[in-house]
Scaffold this motif. Structure first.
Motif, PDB file in Angstrom:
ATOM      1  N   LYS A  70       0.832  -1.184   0.000  1.00  0.00           N
ATOM      2  CA  LYS A  70       0.000   0.000   0.000  1.00  0.00           C
ATOM      3  C   LYS A  70       0.883   1.256   0.000  1.00  0.00           C
ATOM      4  O   LYS A  70       0.728   2.135  -0.835  1.00  0.00           O
ATOM      5  CB  LYS A  70      -0.879  -0.014   1.250  1.00  0.00           C
ATOM      6  CG  LYS A  70      -2.300   0.410   0.981  1.00  0.00           C
ATOM      7  CD  LYS A  70      -3.081   0.752   2.226  1.00  0.00           C
ATOM      8  CE  LYS A  70      -3.197  -0.331   3.270  1.00  0.00           C
ATOM      9  NZ  LYS A  70      -4.078   0.068   4.386  1.00  0.00           N
ATOM     10  N   ILE A  71       1.798   1.326   0.960  1.00  0.00           N
ATOM     11  CA  ILE A  71       2.638   2.519   1.094  1.00  0.00           C
ATOM     12  C   ILE A  71       3.571   2.666  -0.101  1.00  0.00           C
ATOM     13  O   ILE A  71       3.707   3.742  -0.674  1.00  0.00           O
ATOM     14  CB  ILE A  71       3.438   2.475   2.411  1.00  0.00           C
ATOM     15  CG1 ILE A  71       2.476   2.414   3.598  1.00  0.00           C
ATOM     16  CG2 ILE A  71       4.348   3.689   2.535  1.00  0.00           C
ATOM     17  CD1 ILE A  71       3.142   2.224   4.933  1.00  0.00           C
ATOM     18  N   GLU A  72       4.183   1.546  -0.490  1.00  0.00           N
ATOM     19  CA  GLU A  72       5.148   1.618  -1.587  1.00  0.00           C
ATOM     20  C   GLU A  72       4.488   2.061  -2.892  1.00  0.00           C
ATOM     21  O   GLU A  72       5.021   2.892  -3.625  1.00  0.00           O
ATOM     22  CB  GLU A  72       5.869   0.272  -1.766  1.00  0.00           C
ATOM     23  CG  GLU A  72       6.974   0.068  -0.745  1.00  0.00           C
ATOM     24  CD  GLU A  72       7.727  -1.244  -0.920  1.00  0.00           C
ATOM     25  OE1 GLU A  72       7.370  -2.037  -1.814  1.00  0.00           O
ATOM     26  OE2 GLU A  72       8.661  -1.481  -0.127  1.00  0.00           O
ATOM     27  N   LEU A  81      -9.007   3.357  -0.325  1.00  0.00           N
ATOM     28  CA  LEU A  81      -9.830   3.637  -1.496  1.00  0.00           C
ATOM     29  C   LEU A  81      -9.581   5.061  -1.983  1.00  0.00           C
ATOM     30  O   LEU A  81      -9.440   5.315  -3.173  1.00  0.00           O
ATOM     31  CB  LEU A  81     -11.305   3.467  -1.111  1.00  0.00           C
ATOM     32  CG  LEU A  81     -12.282   3.210  -2.254  1.00  0.00           C
ATOM     33  CD1 LEU A  81     -11.920   1.930  -2.973  1.00  0.00           C
ATOM     34  CD2 LEU A  81     -13.706   3.129  -1.722  1.00  0.00           C
ATOM     35  N   ARG A  82      -9.506   5.983  -1.025  1.00  0.00           N
ATOM     36  CA  ARG A  82      -9.298   7.384  -1.359  1.00  0.00           C
ATOM     37  C   ARG A  82      -7.953   7.586  -2.050  1.00  0.00           C
ATOM     38  O   ARG A  82      -7.799   8.402  -2.942  1.00  0.00           O
ATOM     39  CB  ARG A  82      -9.367   8.221  -0.087  1.00  0.00           C
ATOM     40  CG  ARG A  82      -9.630   9.690  -0.360  1.00  0.00           C
ATOM     41  CD  ARG A  82      -9.737  10.476   0.918  1.00  0.00           C
ATOM     42  NE  ARG A  82      -8.633  10.175   1.814  1.00  0.00           N
ATOM     43  CZ  ARG A  82      -8.530  10.674   3.052  1.00  0.00           C
ATOM     44  NH1 ARG A  82      -9.469  11.434   3.527  1.00  0.00           N
ATOM     45  NH2 ARG A  82      -7.500  10.373   3.804  1.00  0.00           N
ATOM     46  N   MET A  83      -6.942   6.831  -1.600  1.00  0.00           N
ATOM     47  CA  MET A  83      -5.617   6.971  -2.189  1.00  0.00           C
ATOM     48  C   MET A  83      -5.449   6.044  -3.388  1.00  0.00           C
ATOM     49  O   MET A  83      -4.363   5.884  -3.926  1.00  0.00           O
ATOM     50  CB  MET A  83      -4.530   6.660  -1.159  1.00  0.00           C
ATOM     51  CG  MET A  83      -4.618   7.471   0.117  1.00  0.00           C
ATOM     52  SD  MET A  83      -4.433   9.233  -0.172  1.00  0.00           S
ATOM     53  CE  MET A  83      -2.676   9.401  -0.042  1.00  0.00           C
ATOM     54  N   THR A 141       1.273  12.112   3.030  1.00  0.00           N
ATOM     55  CA  THR A 141       0.689  11.022   2.249  1.00  0.00           C
ATOM     56  C   THR A 141       0.636   9.734   3.064  1.00  0.00           C
ATOM     57  O   THR A 141      -0.367   9.028   3.067  1.00  0.00           O
ATOM     58  CB  THR A 141       1.530  10.787   0.975  1.00  0.00           C
ATOM     59  OG1 THR A 141       1.763  12.033   0.367  1.00  0.00           O
ATOM     60  CG2 THR A 141       0.819   9.857   0.024  1.00  0.00           C
ATOM     61  N   ILE A 142       1.737   9.457   3.763  1.00  0.00           N
ATOM     62  CA  ILE A 142       1.760   8.238   4.570  1.00  0.00           C
ATOM     63  C   ILE A 142       0.700   8.314   5.662  1.00  0.00           C
ATOM     64  O   ILE A 142      -0.019   7.349   5.931  1.00  0.00           O
ATOM     65  CB  ILE A 142       3.154   8.022   5.198  1.00  0.00           C
ATOM     66  CG1 ILE A 142       4.221   7.913   4.115  1.00  0.00           C
ATOM     67  CG2 ILE A 142       3.168   6.758   6.048  1.00  0.00           C
ATOM     68  CD1 ILE A 142       5.623   7.794   4.644  1.00  0.00           C
TER      69      ILE A 142
END
Lengths: 69, 631
Positions: A19-21, B58-60, A59-60
């Motif tokens: 997800k983060i990457e 979902l938002r990202m 963002t994180i």
């Protein structure tokens, strides 16, 4: 080019890594992202001119992982 | 707000668990309305953190497992399966909690190490003692460490003496005496005594900081198995989504399709290999063995041939002058003084041994040699006053055209057969003496080598720059398969290359800078060295911090155990997924029970990996006790 290491709260699910990457990797100016799952750190190499540390942090955090430092 | 919910996740899990029990009780009391209410509240409460994460993802626009679960829960509510929705949300949170707890255990080895980092230091500033924060200490600072205190930086002792526990750096908890001119490392603890040191490396440059950095990187550098699993998961996850749609289209049963979707999440699959690695690397770190990542573990476990350097690896690397024999008109004292003066410019360990010998005798070595010429691997040429000296091995004498009389030659061979290195000293083209220098085999060498052979090493080879006779003696004592003597650093590289070409998986163990090229060439490079030098720590794949061969043997069996553990986890995880999917399709596994098995399988792979933390624990403990008894 600058490299930072952000300490997150202990990561538990391996799916967070992806997800983060993926999300950070899409950011403009971010060259390389590595989530260090076991030490719960994000190592990011980025271009200082096009992106700020604060933006990366934000963002994180928006993904649901507060940065500790 | 969002952060708060995250913080109270454990409370939420507990409340949800309690409500589930309540639902069970009301079920037996036939209070249907209450039961349904309890189940619904459970779903909502336990669902909140999951839905938040799902929404964030979902938002990202990124995929997340929470999203899958959220869809499944909505689906379950939609078809009126309140038991399932409640159990699934609860299990998801509870599994997360248990995973966090157990993962913490597998990560504990590194955490313990980090916790050993010193926080403050006592330094001399302006004529008085001040306590400062660790990052305020500078190179050259005069630091004071008292009994019970931690050494804050790397440095040299200038006064005092103390017994030091170096476990943080070497993994060795038997205390060591340190006094003037000895090196001390940040993170080590003064057991008893008092000392003052001069700071040489501070902050991120200390050996301790480097170890932490290396370990952090190592834990997350992926092995081939892990990379494969990552790729697999990348294909697998979308495939499951498509499959579940297919299942729905064929069976027209939303329930089965959703169950299929949730149960097929690759939890144990993704986590199985990394946890084994982390636990294995952690075990190594605790015992003074730095293994740089999963790939290294994997390769190390396949090693079948080991190449050793002799000096400092198989032997103690602390040679002593055992004899000085003079030929010609010079007295023993004069030969020693002149040669020692010449060797003051030498970096070679044999040269330093001679200087040490002269120092012990209290000789003044103030005259600086001139015209220094180092003949790498063979010796040196220097001029002292009016005399021209050649000091080195037989090759150097031959190259210089210095005649070696038969009696001198016979004497040298005799000394070499006794395990000495014979150093020829010539003044103005005439041999004046022979220095015998001997280095003892490490006490743990025989046992360590025997164990490694038992664990699967087929071939052991020694490569050394030393003479044939000494090499033969060491090789015989240790039962090595082959030895090659009188080699230069580049010859060692050639040998390692040749062995690799023959199809062996080669590990090269050495110390110091001269072995660095061979260490880098081998499949697995091991650096021995107390505290480790910068070069060896960076080029090597495995660093043995306590300078012990038993650590080598431990590292080898550890790598095999880690890879075995990783394979078990992978097979188990893949097996579980297939059994579950088959069960879902056959209709015998439901959403709640599927979720339970899924979470249980994740926990099982973590628990299996945790066995590695204690791997070989008993053997190591026993050894330590023997050592303490000896001390």
């Amino acid at each position: 080019m600058k490299t930072i290491k952000l300490q997150l709260e202990p990561l538990t699910c391996p799916s967070c890594i992806k997800k983060i990457e993926t999300r950070l990797g899409k950011m403009n100016g971010v060259e390389e992202v590595k989530v260090m799952f076991n030490s719960s750190k994000v190592k990011a190499t980025f271009n200082e001119e096009s992106v700020k540390v604060e933006e990366i942090k934000e963002t994180i955090e928006k993904l649901g992982y507060p940065a500790l430092n | 707000m969002l952060l708060k919910i995250n913080k109270f996740k454990n409370h939420i899990t507990a409340i949800a668990g309690f409500l589930l029990v309540l639902a069970l009780v009301t079920h037996f009391m036939d209070l249907t309305v209450l039961k349904q209410a309890a189940l619904l509240i459970t779903t909502v409460i336990a669902g909140i953190p999951i839905f938040i994460k799902a929404f964030q993802a979902l938002r990202m626009k990124v995929f997340s497992i929470e999203l899958l679960v959220a869809i499944a829960v909505i689906g379950a509510l939609f078809i009126g399966e309140y038991v399932e929705s409640a159990v699934v949300t609860f299990l998801f949170l509870f599994g997360d909690y248990l995973e966090a707890r157990t993962l913490q255990k597998t990560r504990s080895s590194l955490k313990e190490l980090i916790d050993m980092a010193p926080q403050e230091a006592v330094v001399w500033r302006g004529g008085e003692e001040v306590t400062v924060e660790i990052d305020k200490v500078e190179v050259g600072d005069h630091v004071i460490i008292r009994s019970g205190g931690k050494v804050p930086v790397d440095g040299s002792v200038i006064s005092g003496q103390a017994s030091l526990n170096e476990a943080a750096v070497t993994g060795e908890s038997v205390p060591k005496m340190k006094s003037k001119d000895d090196k001390v490392f940040s993170g080590t603890i003064v057991d008893s005594g008092y000392m003052e040191i001069i700071a040489e490396k501070v902050g991120d440059d200390t050996t301790f900081a480097k170890i932490i950095e290396l370990m952090e990187e190592a834990q997350d550098s992926k092995s081939k198995t892990e990379k494969f699993l990552d790729k697999f998961a990348n294909v697998y996850t979308p495939a499951v989504v498509i499959l579940s749609v297919l299942v729905y289209l064929i069976t027209r049963d939303l329930h089965i399709a959703i169950t299929f979707l949730v149960v097929a999440c690759p939890g144990a699959l993704v986590i199985g290999a990394p946890v084994s690695n982390v636990a294995g690397i952690g075990n190594g770190a605790k015992n003074g063995v730095l293994v740089k990542g999963g790939e290294v573990m994997d390769k190390f476990s396949k090693v079948d041939t080991i190449v050793f350097d002799k000096t400092g690896t198989l032997t103690k690397g602390k040679p002593e002058v055992t004899d000085i024999k003079v030929f010609g008109e010079y007295e023993e004292e004069d030969v020693l003084r002149l040669v020692a003066q010449a060797e003051t410019v030498s970096e070679h360990h044999l040269g330093r041994t001679i200087v040490k010998k002269a120092n012990e005798k209290g000789m003044e070595l103030s005259i600086k040699p001139t015209n220094v010429e180092v003949m790498k691997g063979n010796g040196i040429h220097v001029t002292i006053g009016v005399n021209h000296l050649s000091i080195g091995n037989k090759k150097l004498m031959d190259a210089d055209g210095i005649h070696i009389k038969d009696e001198v030659s016979a004497y040298a061979i005799e000394r070499e057969k006794l395990g000495n290195t014979a150093i020829f000293a010539a003044i103005d083209g005439k041999i004046v003496g022979i220095f015998s220098i001997a280095d003892q085999i490490r006490e743990d060498a025989v046992e360590a080598l025997t164990r490694m052979r038992k664990n699967g090493i087929k071939k052991m080879i020694m490569l050394t720059g030393d003479n044939k006779h000494t090499a033969e003696l060491v090789a015989k004592k240790l039962g090595l398969d082959e030895f090659h003597a009188e080699l230069l650093p580049e010859n060692k590289v050639e040998w390692v290359k040749k062995l690799k070409e023959e199809g062996h998986v080669v590990a090269m163990a050495g110390d110091g800078i001269n072995d660095a090229p061979a260490i880098a060439t081998a499949d697995i490079g091991l650096a021995m060295g107390e505290g480790g030098t910068d070069v060896s720590m960076e080029t090597a794949d495995v660093v043995l911090m306590a300078d012990k061969l038993m650590q080598f043997s431990h590292a080898y069996s550890l790598s095999k155990a880690t890879i075995r553990n990783m394979k078990q986890n992978t097979f188990f995880a893949v097996g579980t997924v297939f059994v579950l999917l088959a069960g879902v399709l056959a209709g015998s596994v439901h959403l709640a029970s599927g979720m339970f098995i899924h979470e249980a399988s994740v926990l099982l792979v973590i628990l299996n990996a945790m066995r590695l933390i204690r791997f070989n624990h008993r053997n190591i403990e026993r050894e330590r006790q023997v050592q303490v008894a000896e001390v």
